[in-house]
Design a protein around this motif. Structure first.
Motif, PDB file in Angstrom:
ATOM      1  N   ARG A   8       0.647  -1.343  -0.313  1.00  0.00           N
ATOM      2  CA  ARG A   8      -0.131  -0.129  -0.393  1.00  0.00           C
ATOM      3  C   ARG A   8       0.490   1.603   0.095  1.00  0.00           C
ATOM      4  O   ARG A   8       1.865   1.002   0.583  1.00  0.00           O
ATOM      5  CB  ARG A   8      -1.368   0.186   0.875  1.00  0.00           C
ATOM      6  N   LEU A   9       0.514   2.612  -0.280  1.00  0.00           N
ATOM      7  CA  LEU A   9       0.448   3.575  -0.240  1.00  0.00           C
ATOM      8  C   LEU A   9      -0.378   5.098   0.283  1.00  0.00           C
ATOM      9  O   LEU A   9      -1.502   4.602  -0.375  1.00  0.00           O
ATOM     10  CB  LEU A   9       1.685   4.189  -2.785  1.00  0.00           C
ATOM     11  N   THR A  10       0.294   5.694   1.270  1.00  0.00           N
ATOM     12  CA  THR A  10      -0.656   6.102   1.931  1.00  0.00           C
ATOM     13  C   THR A  10      -0.001   7.368   1.323  1.00  0.00           C
ATOM     14  O   THR A  10       1.520   7.700   1.659  1.00  0.00           O
ATOM     15  CB  THR A  10      -0.054   5.695   3.963  1.00  0.00           C
ATOM     16  N   VAL A  11      -0.696   8.580   1.117  1.00  0.00           N
ATOM     17  CA  VAL A  11      -0.428  10.299   1.195  1.00  0.00           C
ATOM     18  C   VAL A  11      -0.784  10.421   1.914  1.00  0.00           C
ATOM     19  O   VAL A  11      -1.918  11.221   2.677  1.00  0.00           O
ATOM     20  CB  VAL A  11      -0.204  10.637  -0.199  1.00  0.00           C
ATOM     21  N   MET A  33      11.487  11.104  -9.536  1.00  0.00           N
ATOM     22  CA  MET A  33      10.953  10.062  -8.780  1.00  0.00           C
ATOM     23  C   MET A  33      10.250  10.086  -9.048  1.00  0.00           C
ATOM     24  O   MET A  33       9.015  11.408  -9.010  1.00  0.00           O
ATOM     25  CB  MET A  33      11.728   9.993  -7.500  1.00  0.00           C
ATOM     26  N   LEU A  34       8.854   8.694  -8.679  1.00  0.00           N
ATOM     27  CA  LEU A  34       7.544   8.567  -9.915  1.00  0.00           C
ATOM     28  C   LEU A  34       7.447   7.944  -7.832  1.00  0.00           C
ATOM     29  O   LEU A  34       8.321   6.509  -7.847  1.00  0.00           O
ATOM     30  CB  LEU A  34       6.984   8.036 -10.723  1.00  0.00           C
ATOM     31  N   TYR A  35       6.452   7.511  -7.367  1.00  0.00           N
ATOM     32  CA  TYR A  35       6.126   6.915  -6.120  1.00  0.00           C
ATOM     33  C   TYR A  35       4.450   6.495  -6.163  1.00  0.00           C
ATOM     34  O   TYR A  35       3.447   7.029  -6.589  1.00  0.00           O
ATOM     35  CB  TYR A  35       6.097   7.477  -4.652  1.00  0.00           C
ATOM     36  N   ASN A  36       4.304   5.180  -6.771  1.00  0.00           N
ATOM     37  CA  ASN A  36       2.690   5.256  -7.731  1.00  0.00           C
ATOM     38  C   ASN A  36       2.514   3.330  -7.000  1.00  0.00           C
ATOM     39  O   ASN A  36       3.279   2.691  -7.114  1.00  0.00           O
ATOM     40  CB  ASN A  36       3.004   5.282  -9.289  1.00  0.00           C
ATOM     41  N   ILE A  37       1.138   3.189  -6.933  1.00  0.00           N
ATOM     42  CA  ILE A  37       1.125   2.099  -6.847  1.00  0.00           C
ATOM     43  C   ILE A  37      -0.169   1.186  -7.257  1.00  0.00           C
ATOM     44  O   ILE A  37      -0.258   0.414  -6.916  1.00  0.00           O
ATOM     45  CB  ILE A  37       0.916   2.241  -5.543  1.00  0.00           C
ATOM     46  N   GLN A  38      -0.878   2.406  -7.976  1.00  0.00           N
ATOM     47  CA  GLN A  38      -2.078   2.285  -9.331  1.00  0.00           C
ATOM     48  C   GLN A  38      -2.286   2.864 -10.053  1.00  0.00           C
ATOM     49  O   GLN A  38      -1.999   4.669  -9.568  1.00  0.00           O
ATOM     50  CB  GLN A  38      -3.284   1.847  -8.329  1.00  0.00           C
ATOM     51  N   GLY A  39      -2.916   3.175 -11.003  1.00  0.00           N
ATOM     52  CA  GLY A  39      -2.799   3.872 -11.617  1.00  0.00           C
ATOM     53  C   GLY A  39      -1.589   4.621 -12.581  1.00  0.00           C
ATOM     54  O   GLY A  39      -0.478   3.960 -12.473  1.00  0.00           O
ATOM     55  N   SER A  40      -2.945   5.992 -13.397  1.00  0.00           N
ATOM     56  CA  SER A  40      -1.532   6.008 -14.838  1.00  0.00           C
ATOM     57  C   SER A  40      -1.180   8.178 -14.276  1.00  0.00           C
ATOM     58  O   SER A  40      -1.359   8.546 -15.475  1.00  0.00           O
ATOM     59  CB  SER A  40      -1.704   5.570 -16.016  1.00  0.00           C
ATOM     60  N   THR A  79       1.439   9.252 -16.010  1.00  0.00           N
ATOM     61  CA  THR A  79       2.623   8.964 -16.252  1.00  0.00           C
ATOM     62  C   THR A  79       2.521   7.654 -16.961  1.00  0.00           C
ATOM     63  O   THR A  79       1.450   7.110 -17.455  1.00  0.00           O
ATOM     64  CB  THR A  79       3.066   8.120 -14.460  1.00  0.00           C
ATOM     65  N   PRO A  80       3.212   7.359 -18.090  1.00  0.00           N
ATOM     66  CA  PRO A  80       3.877   6.486 -18.866  1.00  0.00           C
ATOM     67  C   PRO A  80       3.126   4.804 -18.482  1.00  0.00           C
ATOM     68  O   PRO A  80       3.944   5.505 -17.374  1.00  0.00           O
ATOM     69  CB  PRO A  80       4.586   7.155 -20.218  1.00  0.00           C
ATOM     70  N   TRP A  81       2.479   3.936 -19.199  1.00  0.00           N
ATOM     71  CA  TRP A  81       2.747   2.689 -18.428  1.00  0.00           C
ATOM     72  C   TRP A  81       4.283   2.054 -18.462  1.00  0.00           C
ATOM     73  O   TRP A  81       4.587   1.539 -17.458  1.00  0.00           O
ATOM     74  CB  TRP A  81       2.025   2.249 -19.621  1.00  0.00           C
ATOM     75  N   TYR A  82       4.739   2.934 -19.248  1.00  0.00           N
ATOM     76  CA  TYR A  82       6.270   1.704 -19.381  1.00  0.00           C
ATOM     77  C   TYR A  82       7.261   2.384 -17.714  1.00  0.00           C
ATOM     78  O   TYR A  82       7.656   2.295 -17.526  1.00  0.00           O
ATOM     79  CB  TYR A  82       7.028   2.244 -20.428  1.00  0.00           C
ATOM     80  N   TYR A  83       6.882   4.110 -17.388  1.00  0.00           N
ATOM     81  CA  TYR A  83       7.263   4.049 -16.405  1.00  0.00           C
ATOM     82  C   TYR A  83       7.045   3.546 -14.788  1.00  0.00           C
ATOM     83  O   TYR A  83       7.523   3.056 -13.478  1.00  0.00           O
ATOM     84  CB  TYR A  83       6.510   5.437 -16.053  1.00  0.00           C
ATOM     85  N   GLY A  84       5.599   2.527 -15.676  1.00  0.00           N
ATOM     86  CA  GLY A  84       5.659   1.660 -14.378  1.00  0.00           C
ATOM     87  C   GLY A  84       5.089   1.368 -12.612  1.00  0.00           C
ATOM     88  O   GLY A  84       4.697   2.740 -12.526  1.00  0.00           O
ATOM     89  N   LEU A  85       4.822   0.451 -11.931  1.00  0.00           N
ATOM     90  CA  LEU A  85       4.435   0.946 -10.409  1.00  0.00           C
ATOM     91  C   LEU A  85       5.932   0.672  -9.360  1.00  0.00           C
ATOM     92  O   LEU A  85       6.758  -0.646  -9.437  1.00  0.00           O
ATOM     93  CB  LEU A  85       3.460   0.701  -9.946  1.00  0.00           C
ATOM     94  N   GLY A  86       5.671   1.247  -8.695  1.00  0.00           N
ATOM     95  CA  GLY A  86       6.254   1.057  -6.934  1.00  0.00           C
ATOM     96  C   GLY A  86       7.226   2.530  -7.637  1.00  0.00           C
ATOM     97  O   GLY A  86       6.678   3.562  -7.631  1.00  0.00           O
ATOM     98  N   ILE A  87       8.363   2.386  -6.579  1.00  0.00           N
ATOM     99  CA  ILE A  87       9.877   3.883  -6.545  1.00  0.00           C
ATOM    100  C   ILE A  87      10.355   3.539  -7.883  1.00  0.00           C
ATOM    101  O   ILE A  87      10.959   1.962  -7.691  1.00  0.00           O
ATOM    102  CB  ILE A  87      10.041   3.369  -5.661  1.00  0.00           C
ATOM    103  N   ARG A  88       9.822   4.670  -8.747  1.00  0.00           N
ATOM    104  CA  ARG A  88      11.012   4.563 -10.100  1.00  0.00           C
ATOM    105  C   ARG A  88      11.681   5.478 -10.322  1.00  0.00           C
ATOM    106  O   ARG A  88      10.686   7.125  -9.923  1.00  0.00           O
ATOM    107  CB  ARG A  88       9.779   4.379 -11.103  1.00  0.00           C
ATOM    108  N   ILE A  89      13.030   6.230 -11.097  1.00  0.00           N
ATOM    109  CA  ILE A  89      13.619   6.676 -11.194  1.00  0.00           C
ATOM    110  C   ILE A  89      12.662   6.778 -12.865  1.00  0.00           C
ATOM    111  O   ILE A  89      12.888   6.031 -14.022  1.00  0.00           O
ATOM    112  CB  ILE A  89      15.014   7.131 -11.036  1.00  0.00           C
ATOM    113  N   THR A  90      13.054   8.247 -13.252  1.00  0.00           N
ATOM    114  CA  THR A  90      11.246   8.739 -14.316  1.00  0.00           C
ATOM    115  C   THR A  90      13.209   9.804 -14.625  1.00  0.00           C
ATOM    116  O   THR A  90      13.306  10.500 -14.091  1.00  0.00           O
ATOM    117  CB  THR A  90      10.898   8.764 -14.504  1.00  0.00           C
ATOM    118  N   PRO A  91      12.900  10.132 -16.289  1.00  0.00           N
ATOM    119  CA  PRO A  91      13.330  11.242 -17.087  1.00  0.00           C
ATOM    120  C   PRO A  91      12.784  12.473 -15.638  1.00  0.00           C
ATOM    121  O   PRO A  91      13.267  13.967 -16.183  1.00  0.00           O
ATOM    122  CB  PRO A  91      12.559  11.228 -17.918  1.00  0.00           C
ATOM    123  N   LYS A  92      11.050  12.532 -16.024  1.00  0.00           N
ATOM    124  CA  LYS A  92      10.827  13.294 -14.848  1.00  0.00           C
ATOM    125  C   LYS A  92      11.531  13.634 -13.541  1.00  0.00           C
ATOM    126  O   LYS A  92      11.028  14.759 -12.372  1.00  0.00           O
ATOM    127  CB  LYS A  92       9.174  14.388 -15.280  1.00  0.00           C
TER     128      LYS A  92
END
Length: 153
Positions: free
Chosen positions: A57-60, A108-115, A93-106
């Motif tokens: 889960r991700l709580t904001v 850090m991405l913190y995501n668990i569902q959706g785009s 977010t594009p589908w290829y950024y994925g889910l979870g904790i990601r380093i992207t060109p824009k």
């Protein structure tokens, strides 16, 4: 100003439950020419269960002067000071950024569902940084962040 939204990563729970159960069945049925030992079963299942507990889960939370992100049982936490925020923007977010904790060109991405996410620019120790927080309600998250920005300035 108080905001709290918890997202459950059902996809992660389902995807990791399959190999957990497979390992149990492989051990109980003694499949293959070299069946699993109890140590292999325990090690494999504990590792997979730990991954699920860390990321299910991700709580904001936005409270007082802080934005807090908490993954899973709370061992992975991220905090941002609201006074450091410069701007916010809802992005897809594009589908290829994925889910979870990601380093992207824009950033850090913190995501668990959706785009959809809120892109946040902030100043930290004199350096401009960006972060994206995935949310099922990005417009509401953006409004709450902007309210915090106005009250902290």
């Amino acid at each position: 100003m108080v905001y709290k939204k918890t997202q459950i990563g059902w996809w992660l729970i389902v995807v990791f439950t399959i190999p957990i159960l497979w390992l149990v069945f492989a051990y109980l049925q003694q499949w293959g020419s070299r069946p699993l030992t109890v140590i292999s079963l325990v090690f494999g299942d504990v590792l997979l269960i730990l991954i699920v507990l860390l990321f299910y889960r991700l709580t904001v939370e936005i409270e007082n002067d802080w934005v807090r992100l908490t993954y899973g049982i709370g061992l992975i936490r991220i905090r941002l000071k609201i006074e450091e925020l410069i701007s916010t923007k809802v992005v897809k977010t594009p589908w290829y950024y994925g889910l979870g904790i990601r380093i992207t060109p824009k950033g850090m991405l913190y995501n668990i569902q959706g785009s959809r996410a809120v892109l946040i620019e902030y100043m930290h120790r004199g350096e401009l940084k960006t972060v994206m927080i995935g949310s099922p309600e990005p417009e509401k998250l953006k409004r709450v962040l902007e309210t915090g920005l106005k009250t902290s300035n």
